[in-house]
Motif scaffolding. Structure first.
Motif, PDB file in Angstrom:
ATOM      1  N   CYS A 184       0.841  -1.295   0.104  1.00 21.91           N
ATOM      2  CA  CYS A 184       0.074   0.289   0.182  1.00 21.91           C
ATOM      3  C   CYS A 184       0.958   1.318  -0.001  1.00 21.91           C
ATOM      4  O   CYS A 184       0.655   2.214  -0.883  1.00 21.91           O
ATOM      5  CB  CYS A 184      -0.958   0.205   1.298  1.00 21.91           C
ATOM      6  SG  CYS A 184      -2.364  -1.188   1.061  1.00 21.91           S
ATOM      7  N   THR A 185       2.011   1.111   0.852  1.00 24.52           N
ATOM      8  CA  THR A 185       2.788   2.402   0.742  1.00 24.52           C
ATOM      9  C   THR A 185       3.727   2.600  -0.422  1.00 24.52           C
ATOM     10  O   THR A 185       3.730   3.648  -1.116  1.00 24.52           O
ATOM     11  CB  THR A 185       3.659   2.172   1.940  1.00 24.52           C
ATOM     12  OG1 THR A 185       3.052   1.907   3.250  1.00 24.52           O
ATOM     13  CG2 THR A 185       4.857   3.322   2.071  1.00 24.52           C
ATOM     14  N   GLY A 186       3.853   1.417  -1.182  1.00 24.10           N
ATOM     15  CA  GLY A 186       4.589   1.496  -2.449  1.00 24.10           C
ATOM     16  C   GLY A 186       3.522   2.169  -3.420  1.00 24.10           C
ATOM     17  O   GLY A 186       3.995   2.962  -4.475  1.00 24.10           O
ATOM     18  N   ILE A 187       2.315   1.855  -3.680  1.00 23.48           N
ATOM     19  CA  ILE A 187       1.400   2.165  -4.478  1.00 23.48           C
ATOM     20  C   ILE A 187       1.229   3.832  -3.943  1.00 23.48           C
ATOM     21  O   ILE A 187       0.987   4.484  -5.100  1.00 23.48           O
ATOM     22  CB  ILE A 187      -0.008   1.489  -4.244  1.00 23.48           C
ATOM     23  CG1 ILE A 187       0.241  -0.054  -4.958  1.00 23.48           C
ATOM     24  CG2 ILE A 187      -1.031   2.127  -5.208  1.00 23.48           C
ATOM     25  CD1 ILE A 187      -0.847  -0.964  -4.580  1.00 23.48           C
ATOM     26  N   CYS A 188       1.302   4.232  -2.862  1.00 25.75           N
ATOM     27  CA  CYS A 188       0.934   5.453  -2.589  1.00 25.75           C
ATOM     28  C   CYS A 188       2.232   6.405  -3.146  1.00 25.75           C
ATOM     29  O   CYS A 188       1.974   7.577  -3.553  1.00 25.75           O
ATOM     30  CB  CYS A 188       0.800   5.746  -1.165  1.00 25.75           C
ATOM     31  SG  CYS A 188      -0.889   5.255  -0.424  1.00 25.75           S
TER      32      CYS A 188
END
Length: 361
Positions: free
Chosen positions: A24-28
């Motif tokens: 999720c952090t990578g997508i953000c």
């Protein structure tokens, strides 16, 4: 063992939670690179919380990810970045709402999973009770059928014995006919009792196969003797290997299997018909083929011929309780083999294979 299983489950669940947080952090970060409004990041984290709630046990992990997502959003995407400080005080409301939504999703998903588990358990219990009820019904039907089927041969034997006792001057031909009938009915009764005993062992999961190499020259004649009284004018033809063939088997059970198939063949072969027993070594398996030139099996009966308690049409069963062939399949399966039945242009063939287990090679 149980502690190791619990430890392994905890490791897997924690890995799912941390993995989803990283994803999720990578997508953000990717969205941030393209200058996408950072409020969309909240949706990404909430989706991660939902997936965690679905694929982990309990709701500790999804709740933990809810808290972790708030701190992650604050640390990576609010100004000043890479600190837990924030200049815009309105983010407090964002953090609180994000946490509330995460906790709500975690709780609701956990409750739904519990409810689904209860429904599944209830359905399994209903299926078990239904199966037990059907089993009891089959047993009741079996007892009624056995009572009916035993009455006929027992009555025949009793009447024949009374005739022999009360008529000392009876002609020899009539005496032999009555004795043959008694022997035939006695053989049928013995096979029924043996099948019932096997059924009892199978239902109690006590069917043990004690295999040892057995010579066909001894097994086949013993099986034929069990139905000899019912043969009449029918002829049995043999096609056996010229060399000594030792087949690993539980002799008693295989004799019963061959006897059941032969009994079925006799029942559906004309009085002057032919039955053929052929056995050969196929390398990894020994193959037993029993064929007759009698009436074929109805096509609609073939898929069910080895089902317990199944009694097909006129060409399948004239009497009996539908156990013999089903027990044959259970015995052959317990040996690690396979049994089949098919129609010929003229007659029917039953064929089963037994693993050789390198005893003849």
């Amino acid at each position: 063992m149980k502690a190791n299983k619990i430890r392994g489950r905890i490791i897997i669940d924690a890995s799912i939670m941390l993995g989803l947080f990283i994803v999720c952090t990578g997508i953000c970060y990717l969205l941030d690179f393209f200058r996408v409004n950072d409020l969309n990041f909240l949706i990404i984290y909430i989706l991660g919380i939902l997936i965690t709630a679905v694929f982990t046990h309990g709701y500790v992990y999804s709740l933990s990810l809810s808290v972790l997502s708030v701190f992650g959003y604050n640390f990576f995407f609010t100004v000043p970045r890479y600190t837990f400080h924030f200049n815009d005080k309105s983010y407090i409301v964002t953090f609180i709402l994000m946490l509330i939504v995460g906790v709500f999703i975690s709780t609701v998903t956990y409750q739904l999973k519990r409810r689904l588990a209860q429904i599944n358990a209830l359905n399994e219990e209903k299926a078990r009770l239904k199966s037990e009820a059907e089993k009891e019904q089959m047993k009741a039907t079996l007892l009624r059928s056995i009572s009916h089927d035993l009455r006929t041969p027992l009555t025949t034997m009793k009447n024949g014995a009374e005739v022999l006792l009360n008529n000392q001057m009876i002609e020899e031909s009539d005496r032999q006919e009555i004795l043959s009938s008694i022997v035939s009915k006695a053989d049928w009764t013995i096979r029924l009792v043996e099948n019932l005993l096997s059924l009892s062992r199978i239902e109690q999961e006590n069917l043990t196969v004690k295999k040892k190499p057995e010579a066909l020259e001894e097994i086949i004649p013993q099986a034929v003797r069990t139905i000899h009284g019912a043969l009449g004018n029918r002829k049995i033809h043999y096609d056996m290997p010229a060399e000594l063939l030792l087949v690993p088997m539980d002799a008693t059970l295989i004799i019963q299997t061959i006897s059941n198939i032969l009994g079925n063949a006799v029942k559906h072969t004309a009085e002057n018909g032919n039955i053929t027993i052929k056995v050969w070594n196929a390398g990894h398996n020994s193959v037993f083929r029993i064929s007759n030139d009698g009436a074929p099996i109805r096509e609609e009966d073939l898929p069910h011929i080895f089902d317990a308690y199944y009694k097909g049409g006129d060409s399948m069963q004239e009497n009996g309780v539908g156990l013999g062939l089903s027990i044959c399949k259970l015995i052959i399966t317990a040996h690690g083999g396979k049994i089949t039945a098919r129609n010929l242009e003229q007659g029917v063939v039953f064929e089963f294979m037994l693993p050789m287990e390198d005893n003849n090679g």
